[in-house]
Design an enzyme around this catalytic site. Structure first.
Site, PDB file in Angstrom:
ATOM      1  N   LYS A 286       1.998 114.985  -8.810  1.00  0.00           N
ATOM      2  CA  LYS A 286       2.391 113.574  -8.766  1.00  0.00           C
ATOM      3  C   LYS A 286       1.825 112.864  -9.992  1.00  0.00           C
ATOM      4  CE  LYS A 286       2.615 110.362  -4.857  1.00  0.00           C
ATOM      5  NZ  LYS A 286       1.884 109.945  -3.663  1.00  0.00           N
TER       6      LYS A 286
HETATM    7  C1  E4P Z   1       3.527 107.749  -1.441  1.00  0.00           C
HETATM    8  O1  E4P Z   1       3.597 108.773  -2.048  1.00  0.00           O
HETATM    9  C2  E4P Z   1       2.336 106.894  -1.400  1.00  0.00           C
HETATM   10  O2  E4P Z   1       1.230 107.729  -1.212  1.00  0.00           O
HETATM   11  C3  E4P Z   1       2.331 105.909  -0.255  1.00  0.00           C
HETATM   12  O3  E4P Z   1       3.576 105.899   0.407  1.00  0.00           O
HETATM   13  C4  E4P Z   1       1.788 104.569  -0.580  1.00  0.00           C
HETATM   14  O4  E4P Z   1       1.863 103.747   0.566  1.00  0.00           O
HETATM   15  P1  E4P Z   1       1.080 102.363   0.700  1.00  0.00           P
HETATM   16  O5  E4P Z   1       1.784 101.355  -0.133  1.00  0.00           O
HETATM   17  O6  E4P Z   1       1.167 102.031   2.167  1.00  0.00           O
HETATM   18  O7  E4P Z   1      -0.322 102.613   0.227  1.00  0.00           O
END
Ligand code: E4P
Length: 217
Positions: free
Chosen positions: A83
């Site tokens: 990522k």
């Molecule tokens: C996705 O890959 C992220 O880790 C996640 O969905 C972020 O979510 P949040 O905005 O609730 O922290």
């Protein structure tokens, strides 16, 4: 629509995985910090449990450093998706890592233009953050719809991974739009089973079962 679970909580992943609800897992530095575990160890444990892609995020800002971290993360298991953030350096890292045959998830996407660039850079997944857009009164679901249109217009293979999902309603809306994947915390996936009329109907059936003394076993 594939379900990814957005957590590093091993017990929660196992429970959903045993039910066939887990097509993959996403993590980010905040999720890893919350787990209190070593990133390499907890990621390996998740990869061993789940067959699908497991996103593990780099922790540097410069392309060369992200590439080195991505290569190390990719060695954890064949189902790692590296990522990277949607910055210019992140796009450079995406191109190199995807050309090397790795799955790459480009994260922190908040515009259709960003999603277009990620697809050009060879991203396997693009992660638009719905909830964080809603938090500042922008429409996260509109963004998913725009990216769907653009990717379909040009036949991009990059999968739309709807992220930052905060409610069960987001899940069905993403499915209606045609997101390829939605990643959500375990609590949101479980909340999809809830309906007030199910509870009310079941309470009525239970009252009649009791009154009539109906037994099966
Ligand atoms: C996705 O890959 C992220 O880790 C996640 O969905 C972020 O979510 P949040 O905005 O609730 O922290």
């Amino acid at each position: 629509m594939k379900f990814f679970v957005d957590t590093a909580d091993i017990d929660a992943i196992r429970e959903l995985n045993d039910l066939g609800m887990v097509d993959g897992v996403t993590t980010n530095p905040s999720i890893i910090a919350k787990s209190g575990r070593n990133i390499l160890e907890v990621t390996k444990e998740i990869c061993d449990m789940v067959d699908g892609p497991v996103s593990a995020e780099v922790v540097s800002l410069k392309a060369d450093d992200m590439i080195a971290e991505g290569r190390k993360l990719a060695k954890i298991a064949p189902n790692i998706a590296v990522k990277v953030p949607l910055t210019w350096d992140g796009l450079k890292a995406c191109k190199v890592l995807s050309d090397e045959g790795n799955m790459v998830n480009v994260t922190l996407c908040f515009s259709a233009n960003q999603a277009l660039l990620a697809a050009k850079a060879g991203a396997t997944f693009i992660s638009p953050f719905i909830g964080r857009m809603d938090d500042i009164n922008l429409d996260g679901l509109d963004l998913i719809e725009d990216i769907r249109t653009i990717y379909d217009n040009y036949g991009f293979d990059t999968q739309i991974l709807a992220a930052s999902i905060r409610s069960a309603n987001h899940m069905s809306e993403c499915a209606k739009i045609g997101a390829d994947v939605a990643t959500a915390p375990p609590s949101v996936i479980k909340a999809m089973a809830n309906h007030v009329l199910t509870d009310k109907g079941l309470a009525g059936f239970m009252a009649d079962i009791e009154k009539a003394g109906i037994k099966i076993l």
